[in-house]
Design an enzyme around this catalytic site. Structure first.
Site, PDB file in Angstrom:
ATOM      1  N   GLY A  51     -13.342  -6.533   4.567  1.00 55.71           N
ATOM      2  CA  GLY A  51     -12.453  -5.963   5.604  1.00 55.71           C
ATOM      3  C   GLY A  51     -12.285  -4.433   5.207  1.00 55.71           C
ATOM      4  N   CYS A  52     -11.273  -3.762   5.672  1.00 58.43           N
ATOM      5  CA  CYS A  52     -11.102  -2.287   5.440  1.00 58.43           C
ATOM      6  C   CYS A  52     -11.077  -2.061   3.874  1.00 58.43           C
ATOM      7  CB  CYS A  52      -9.708  -2.237   5.860  1.00 58.43           C
ATOM      8  SG  CYS A  52      -9.329  -0.247   5.528  1.00 58.43           S
TER       9      CYS A  52
END
EC number: 1.8.4.11
Length: 219
Positions: A51-52
């Site tokens: 993810g981020c």
């Protein structure tokens, strides 16, 4: 009408070509021989995508033995990817982190445990609100020993959850460091809306479930 059909046929043709090209590029990445990064001043490096990278960077920096977590891009087929380019999903890269750690304090095996404990392991192509191939989960291995550790833990987690684990397993090739403004983002911008709403809650959920003796008192 003929013109419309011709245009649709051409669009389909090029779409299929692009899809085939993408599959070939991904196969080439997956079939590559892993590159092993040597120790430097007694410190090792490991690479993860989940993810981020703002979130993942903060998670790993809360773990004892981790000296630095650097945001960047890995797993793709283009050179020198940028944030804007990787966000299109066309470079094949995912937002990733380079973990610089002391193997005498924390093992690669524990770093893999951190990885799975700090995400939704069944979410495909993203984490939380961040969706797309650039946010997909990947664990990178540098040798057969690391690959065996990853596959064993992934299989055990799949049995435990009775679900398919989304994390892909890639041979490590290259890590491209992200733009300066991405580095230490959570630490430098604690009041940023995304950090307050997504990153900090994700970090706190991880710290609540992970053994306290393996965590720093502050990161």
């Amino acid at each position: 009408m003929k013109q419309v059909i011709t245009l649709l046929a051409l669009a389909l043709f090029f779409s299929c070509q692009n899809s085939a090209q993408t599959k070939k590029q991904k196969a080439k990445v997956l079939d590559a021989k892993p590159i092993e990064v040597p120790l430097e001043n007694g410190l090792a490096k490991a690479y993860f995508a989940s993810g981020c990278f703002w979130c993942v960077e903060a998670v790993y920096e809360s773990v004892k033995g981790v000296k630095e977590s650097i945001s960047g891009y890995s797993g793709g087929h283009t050179k020198r990817p940028t944030y804007e380019a990787s966000n299109t999903g066309r470079t094949g890269h995912a937002e990733a982190v380079e973990i610089i750690y002391d193997p005498k304090v924390v093992s690669f095996e524990t770093l893999v445990d951190v990885y799975f404990a700090s995400q939704n392991p069944t979410q495909v192509n993203g984490q939380g609100p961040d969706k797309g191939s650039q946010y997909r989960s990947i664990i990178f291995y540098q040798n057969d020993e690391q690959k065996a550790i990853i596959l064993k833990k992934k299989e055990a987690l799949a049995k435990q959850l009775d679900a398919e684990i989304a994390a892909e397993v890639y041979p490590f090739q290259k890590f491209w460091i992200a733009e300066d403004y991405h580095q230490n983002f959570e630490r430098l911008h604690p009041d940023h809306p995304y950090i307050r709403r997504i990153s900090i809650p994700r970090l706190n959920r991880f710290k609540a479930k992970f053994p306290k003796e393996l965590l720093k008192t502050a990161h």
